[in-house]
Design an enzyme around this catalytic site. Sequence first.
Site, PDB file in Angstrom:
ATOM      1  N   SER A 155      11.359  45.697  12.116  1.00 34.19           N
ATOM      2  CA  SER A 155      11.458  46.691  11.041  1.00 34.19           C
ATOM      3  C   SER A 155      12.812  47.403  11.091  1.00 34.19           C
ATOM      4  CB  SER A 155      10.332  47.721  11.161  1.00 34.19           C
ATOM      5  OG  SER A 155      10.528  48.543  12.297  1.00 34.19           O
ATOM      6  N   GLU A 178      18.212  35.406  12.823  1.00 36.08           N
ATOM      7  CA  GLU A 178      17.237  35.666  11.770  1.00 36.08           C
ATOM      8  C   GLU A 178      17.638  36.895  10.965  1.00 36.08           C
ATOM      9  OE1 GLU A 178      12.440  36.415  11.108  1.00 36.08           O
ATOM     10  OE2 GLU A 178      13.295  36.646  13.101  1.00 36.08           O
ATOM     11  N   TYR A 181       6.064  34.199  16.462  1.00 38.60           N
ATOM     12  CA  TYR A 181       6.476  35.420  17.166  1.00 38.60           C
ATOM     13  C   TYR A 181       5.422  36.521  17.022  1.00 38.60           C
ATOM     14  CZ  TYR A 181      11.335  34.307  18.536  1.00 38.60           C
ATOM     15  OH  TYR A 181      12.457  33.801  19.139  1.00 38.60           O
ATOM     16  N   SER A 182       5.264  37.057  15.804  1.00 41.36           N
ATOM     17  CA  SER A 182       4.411  38.225  15.588  1.00 41.36           C
ATOM     18  C   SER A 182       2.946  37.931  15.884  1.00 41.36           C
ATOM     19  CB  SER A 182       4.539  38.718  14.145  1.00 41.36           C
ATOM     20  OG  SER A 182       5.830  39.209  13.880  1.00 41.36           O
TER      21      SER A 182
END
Length: 398
Positions: A383, A244, A128-129
């Site tokens: 975040s 998640e 993903y990131s």
Amino acid sequence: MDLSFTPEEESFRDEVRSFFRDKLPARLSTLVREGKRLRKADMEEWHAILNERGWLANHWPEQWGGPGWSVIQRFIFDNESALAHAPRVVPFGVNMLGPVLIKYGSEEQKKQWLPRILDGSDWWCQGYSEPGAGSDLAGLKTTAVRNGDVYVVNGQKTWTTLGQHADMIFCLVRTDATTKKQEGISFLLIDMKSPGIEVRPITLIDGEQEVNEVFFTDVEVPVANLVGEENQGWTYAKYLLTYERTNIAGVGFSIASFERLKEVAQMQKKGGRALADDPLFAARMARVEIDLANMQTTNLRVLAAVAGGGAPGAESSMLKIKGTEIRQEITALTRRAYGSYAAPYIPEALEAGWNGEDVGPEDAAMAAPSYFNNRKLSIFGGSNEIQKNIISKAILGL
């Protein structure tokens, strides 16, 4: 919601406890209790034990290998697992990709990949990131261009947890750069052994090489590995992230860690009496205990929503925020409780089989590394600031 347990549920708790007594290897539970690093073989061993009992994917439908448990049974199992110091199930295949395939995958994909997740044939990681797309995940730049029966993938993923062990990676890729960024993303399943993939480890503050960078250079992926529809990957990504974030909350593991904190606070002394009796320290512990009890209730509500056919919604963001704050506070208090014993950094003490001389209590060496490593909890998985934005829009309508 009735939070009391029925006789049948208490009987199930006894069954679970008996399973852990009989089947959880003492070597593994000791490693977890002492905060030591688990090797790939350790995680695979526990995965296989749970799968043999049929309890690995306890939130999957029975049709695909789940045990058919109720919400309360799953809640009980997770808590007892943590209290028994069982290794945490590697989440990427079982808890993340599995639900996505069950809901959005083709029948062929379900039949191909779900049994391999269960039997451990494939170790999955998450793509993903990216260096420029973390909390703003929709800004990802890894591209997948269709060329006949394959997609050609180019780009980079980062913070890929346990990617050094993975056989497969599920990836978000950009398949249309001409539209709104959320509408041009697809969800691909990629073989990590494909030519053009390079994995580079990233060393964390505690010395662990837990995460990685993954580079894709002209990597060919069969079109059959596209989950759902092209350019609809953002929908699947959000669905996965709710699972998640619920998992990151780690309610059971916080309960187990808090129990250990109470033991340490009774053992350590301040001014000639137990640290647990110090008014300021006791007040911080009380706040954690209250927050943890409240989070258990919220966790049950989220699980109940999923059992009713839904997916964790904005409530998963609430769990993620509070759960990570609680876990960080527990590690902060544990480090403070050990005081100067937590200061020395002995990398060898973090590994299984180390027989060197302890500085202070036997698990004090883990207090500072755990504290520093857990600072990431409020960042990854979206975040906590992003979670507050989700809550403000989805629940408060702001």
